[in-house]
Design a protein around this motif. Structure first.
Motif, PDB file in Angstrom:
ATOM      1  N   ARG A  71       0.619  -1.118  -0.042  1.00 24.29           N
ATOM      2  CA  ARG A  71       0.046  -0.050  -0.126  1.00 24.29           C
ATOM      3  C   ARG A  71       1.050   1.173  -0.048  1.00 24.29           C
ATOM      4  O   ARG A  71       0.594   2.139  -0.699  1.00 24.29           O
ATOM      5  CB  ARG A  71      -1.066   0.112   1.175  1.00 24.29           C
ATOM      6  N   ARG A  72       1.724   1.177   0.766  1.00 25.75           N
ATOM      7  CA  ARG A  72       2.892   2.281   1.003  1.00 25.75           C
ATOM      8  C   ARG A  72       3.669   2.436  -0.424  1.00 25.75           C
ATOM      9  O   ARG A  72       3.568   3.843  -0.955  1.00 25.75           O
ATOM     10  CB  ARG A  72       3.715   2.187   2.025  1.00 25.75           C
ATOM     11  N   ALA A 132       1.050   4.089  -2.739  1.00 28.62           N
ATOM     12  CA  ALA A 132       0.590   5.251  -2.607  1.00 28.62           C
ATOM     13  C   ALA A 132       1.728   6.336  -3.129  1.00 28.62           C
ATOM     14  O   ALA A 132       1.359   7.350  -3.442  1.00 28.62           O
ATOM     15  CB  ALA A 132       0.142   5.493  -1.095  1.00 28.62           C
ATOM     16  N   GLN A 179       1.837   7.095  -6.468  1.00 28.25           N
ATOM     17  CA  GLN A 179       0.513   7.803  -6.918  1.00 28.25           C
ATOM     18  C   GLN A 179       0.700   9.035  -6.405  1.00 28.25           C
ATOM     19  O   GLN A 179      -0.265   9.831  -6.653  1.00 28.25           O
ATOM     20  CB  GLN A 179      -0.618   7.138  -6.868  1.00 28.25           C
ATOM     21  N   ALA A 209      -0.165  10.110  -3.358  1.00 27.91           N
ATOM     22  CA  ALA A 209      -1.162  10.049  -2.357  1.00 27.91           C
ATOM     23  C   ALA A 209      -0.601   9.385  -0.885  1.00 27.91           C
ATOM     24  O   ALA A 209       0.177   8.652  -0.799  1.00 27.91           O
ATOM     25  CB  ALA A 209      -2.277   9.088  -2.621  1.00 27.91           C
ATOM     26  N   ALA A 212       0.187   7.032   2.440  1.00 31.85           N
ATOM     27  CA  ALA A 212      -0.376   5.884   2.381  1.00 31.85           C
ATOM     28  C   ALA A 212      -1.263   5.758   3.726  1.00 31.85           C
ATOM     29  O   ALA A 212      -1.245   6.316   4.735  1.00 31.85           O
ATOM     30  CB  ALA A 212       0.990   5.271   2.731  1.00 31.85           C
ATOM     31  N   GLN A 213      -2.031   4.648   3.578  1.00 30.00           N
ATOM     32  CA  GLN A 213      -3.024   4.385   4.419  1.00 30.00           C
ATOM     33  C   GLN A 213      -2.712   2.830   4.919  1.00 30.00           C
ATOM     34  O   GLN A 213      -2.349   2.022   4.402  1.00 30.00           O
ATOM     35  CB  GLN A 213      -4.651   4.468   3.847  1.00 30.00           C
TER      36      GLN A 213
END
Length: 154
Positions: free
Chosen positions: A141-142, A145, A148, A150, A152-153
């Motif tokens: 996910r990191r 993210a 992109q 954005a 990271a969640q």
């Protein structure tokens, strides 16, 4: 005495599952039916078959249970060998049959969570623990993210 009982029960178990045993049982029922009119379908005539089938059923329950116990143990040993031999397999599963029902439910939830996580991955065999799978998902996910732009969640 124990070896003799084991040997005798193995022989009876093997024989009772044979076509000859079924044939003999069918023959006994046929003879009983044919003799019904001869004995006037008396209470004694009925008692003979009821007593005989009750005794056979009683003994067969123990033979079936013995056979299932032995087969179950053999299957568990084979599965333990496979788990122990597989690279990446969790050795926590060896001797899993000795866990309590609650521990088995907990383990089932563990693997259900792994399945849900694996459905999101291209390579479903990459991890063998929830901790490793969660850490890998956080890293993915990191990385996505960051690629992109954005946050990271995780």
């Amino acid at each position: 005495m124990g070896r003799w009982l084991e040997s005798a029960s193995r022989e009876v178990t093997d024989w009772s599952g044979s076509s000859w045993a079924f044939g003999l049982a069918a023959l006994v029922i046929l003879v009983w039916l044919v003799t019904g009119p001869i004995f006037g379908f008396s209470d004694t005539w009925q008692l003979v078959i009821n007593t005989g089938t009750t005794i056979v059923t009683f003994l067969m329950v123990f033979l079936i249970q013995r056979s299932q116990n032995k087969d179950s143990l053999a299957i568990q040993l084979k599965l333990n060998e496979l788990v122990a031999a597989m690279k990446g397999a969790s050795n926590r599963l060896i001797d899993v049959e000795s866990l309590s029902e609650e521990e088995l439910r907990l383990l089932h939830r563990h693997y259900a969570k792994l399945v849900a996580m694996a459905k999101k991955d291209a390579d479903v065999g990459e991890s063998h623990s929830i901790e490793e799978a969660e850490a890998r998902h956080v890293r993915k996910r990191r990385s996505r993210a960051e690629g992109q732009g954005a946050p990271a969640q995780g």
